[in-house]
Each structure stands twice: as C-alpha cells, then as structure tokens.
Design an enzyme around this catalytic site. Structure first.
Site, mmCIF file in Angstrom:
data_model
loop_
_atom_site.group_PDB
_atom_site.id
_atom_site.type_symbol
_atom_site.label_atom_id
_atom_site.label_comp_id
_atom_site.label_asym_id
_atom_site.label_seq_id
_atom_site.Cartn_x
_atom_site.Cartn_y
_atom_site.Cartn_z
ATOM 1 C CE LYS A 1 2.622 22.067 -19.748
ATOM 2 N NZ LYS A 1 1.285 21.534 -19.481
ATOM 3 C CD GLU B 1 0.927 22.683 -16.165
ATOM 4 O OE1 GLU B 1 1.681 21.705 -15.533
ATOM 5 O OE2 GLU B 1 0.208 23.307 -16.544
ATOM 6 C CG ASP C 1 -2.781 21.431 -14.555
ATOM 7 O OD1 ASP C 1 -2.596 20.844 -15.327
ATOM 8 O OD2 ASP C 1 -2.947 22.007 -12.905
#
Length: 300
Positions: free
Chosen positions: A27, A162, A29
């Site tokens: 993921k 993240e 950021d």
C-alpha cells in the site's frame, strides 16, 4: 480514444484475507491517480476527478508508451527509500512546480493496474491478466506477492510501510466501486494525548462536540498534535461534553500557533484530560495522521 470519466476502483477495509486466490501489493502512501497517455500527451486525474497533470511534470516519462494507455496507480514521494506523505504534501497543492521544487521533492508514479491498452478495454479482464499486460509495458511496476500474506504484512510493518492491499486474482476492475475483492490493511498505532480544546460539530453533529484539539507534553509545554473528529459514539460525546465544560479557559494552552482554521472557532480548555487515539503515523511537523478517538484515560 481513451475514456475520460472513469473513477478508480476502491478497496474495502478489513482483516487480511489469506489462502489461495489472493495477490498482495504494497500500500503506497501517496495520491491515487488515473493516468492516460494518448496522442503524445499525458493526463492525470485524481480520485475526485480533478486534473492534476500540471502538478507532476515527472509524468512526462510515460510518453515512452507507444499505445494509448490508461493506468491506475499512486503518485509517491520517497524519503530514504520509503513513501512519505508528509514530503508529498509539499507538492500536492502546487499546480505548476518550478524546477527547484521538483528537484528537492521528486515524485514518481507507481502503476499497479492497466485499464485500457490501445483500442482494448481491460476492465472485464481478471486481475492476473491485467497485471500481465502491465508488466509487458516495462514501467517498473512492483510485482505482486502470491505467498504468505501475513508474513508480507509483518515485513511491511518492520520496514515502516503503510500496509498491504489484497486483491482477488479473478477480480475484474469496477470503476468507482468499493469492492470486497480488494481489501486494504493498514498498520495502526495507538497514543495517549492531551485535550487542549474542542470545536463544535456541524451537520448531524450540530450542537454537539465535533472534534477534539490534541497535544503532547514537552519540556516547552503542550505542543499541538492535530485534531480528531471520528470514533465517537453518542455516549462518548455526552461524556466529553460534561468533562470539558468546567475546564473552559479564554486562551490557548499550546506553546505554538494552532492552524487558523481550527483556532478561530476553538473552545480552549485546561489541558488535563488524556485520551487514547489510533492513528497511522506521525507527520514530520508532529501531527497525528488519520487519528480516531478510542476513549478517555482516567489513569493518566
């Protein structure tokens, strides 16, 4: 001609799915963007439909693509090799950055999906086929992981990333839809912070507490750490209102200036109530990112 009115597919939030049939991606950021390359030009559109092309001249590197292409991905600023949303904020609101700013805070585009290629739509193709098409474009897209998702999730925590997005390998792309076929799992931290003020609510919370202004103690006094407006239920709002009312004071308890958009309507209080919040990270300027209220700490 590539479509110009698509919205990105959205992930649901939940526990990490495991087992066969799932792929796992880091993921990133950053800022989500759909980027089209067609007719010798690049166009980037944000999640809410705004044209953000001029803000990121680095996207010109995608002109190496020889076919009309529509990509989904994330605009990311790296600090010490890791995505930094705090660094990216210095670019997000500059429509036409100068060469000095671009050099000081370079931004890269990390593609993770391809929606159209040439005259062909890939929206109805499964995730695995779209990823194969993306890899063939040779854009350096990070490879998804098909092994132990829990092990990878722990690795991202160790590296200070993240979290993960898990995607069903047979899932099609659903523009503008939040789907259980994509699940985001973010690392959450918890902190105890001091309440130095509050703001009245609006809309459905009109006449009630809307958000708390937070702080952290330091040798210099109370330092502003941001505000939290989520995580409250009706009982929590009543309890906080009762506790804060007798603590009212006329001036700010913080040792540095509170952002004007919060300070001008703030109700200041003596900084004696401690609350717990969950959050994703501390920003470079000492603010909590994405805080959510969890309760009063009467023991602190």
């Amino acid at each position: 001609m590539l479509p110009r009115d698509l919205s990105p597919m959205l992930a649901s939030t939940g526990a990490l799915p495991t087992g066969e049939g799932w792929a796992y991606e880091i993921k990133w950021d950053g800022v989500r963007a759909l980027v089209s390359v067609e007719g010798g030009s690049v166009r980037a559109v944000s999640r809410n439909g705004n044209d953000i092309t001029g803000a990121y001249p680095e996207l010109a590197s995608l002109l190496s693509l020889t076919k009309p292409t529509l990509l989904d991905g994330e605009l990311v600023a790296l600090v010490n090799g890791k995505p930094s949303f705090a660094a990216l904020q210095g670019r997000m609101h500059v429509r036409s950055p100068g060469a000095d700013l671009v050099a000081a805070t370079p931004v890269g585009f990390v593609p993770f999906d391809v929606l159209h290629l040439g005259a062909k739509s890939l929206l109805d193709k499964p995730y695995t086929e779209r990823r194969k098409a993306l890899n063939a474009l040779d854009l350096g897209a990070p490879e998804p992981f098909f092994g132990d998702g829990a092990e990878l999730l722990q690795s991202t925590r160790t590296q200070g990333l993240e979290g993960l997005v898990a995607k069903r390998v047979d899932s099609t792309y659903l523009p503008g839809k939040r789907s259980p076929a994509w699940v985001k799992v973010k690392h959450i931290s918890r902190a105890s912070v001091v309440v130095g003020g509050w703001k009245a609510g609006e809309g459905g919370r009109s006449g009630q507490l809307g958000s708390l202004l937070l702080g952290v103690p330091s040798p210099q006094g109370l330092l502003y750490a941001g505000h939290v407006g989520t995580g409250f239920n009706a009982a929590a709002l009543r309890l906080l209102a009762d506790r804060l009312a007798p603590l009212a004071r006329s001036d700010s308890p913080y040792q540095q200036e509170v952002p004007r958009q919060h300070a001008r309507t703030a109700r200041w209080v003596e900084p004696v109530i401690v609350v717990d919040v969950e959050f994703t990270e501390w920003t470079r300027d000492g603010r909590l990112r994405h805080p959510s209220y969890k309760g009063i700490r009467d023991d602190l």
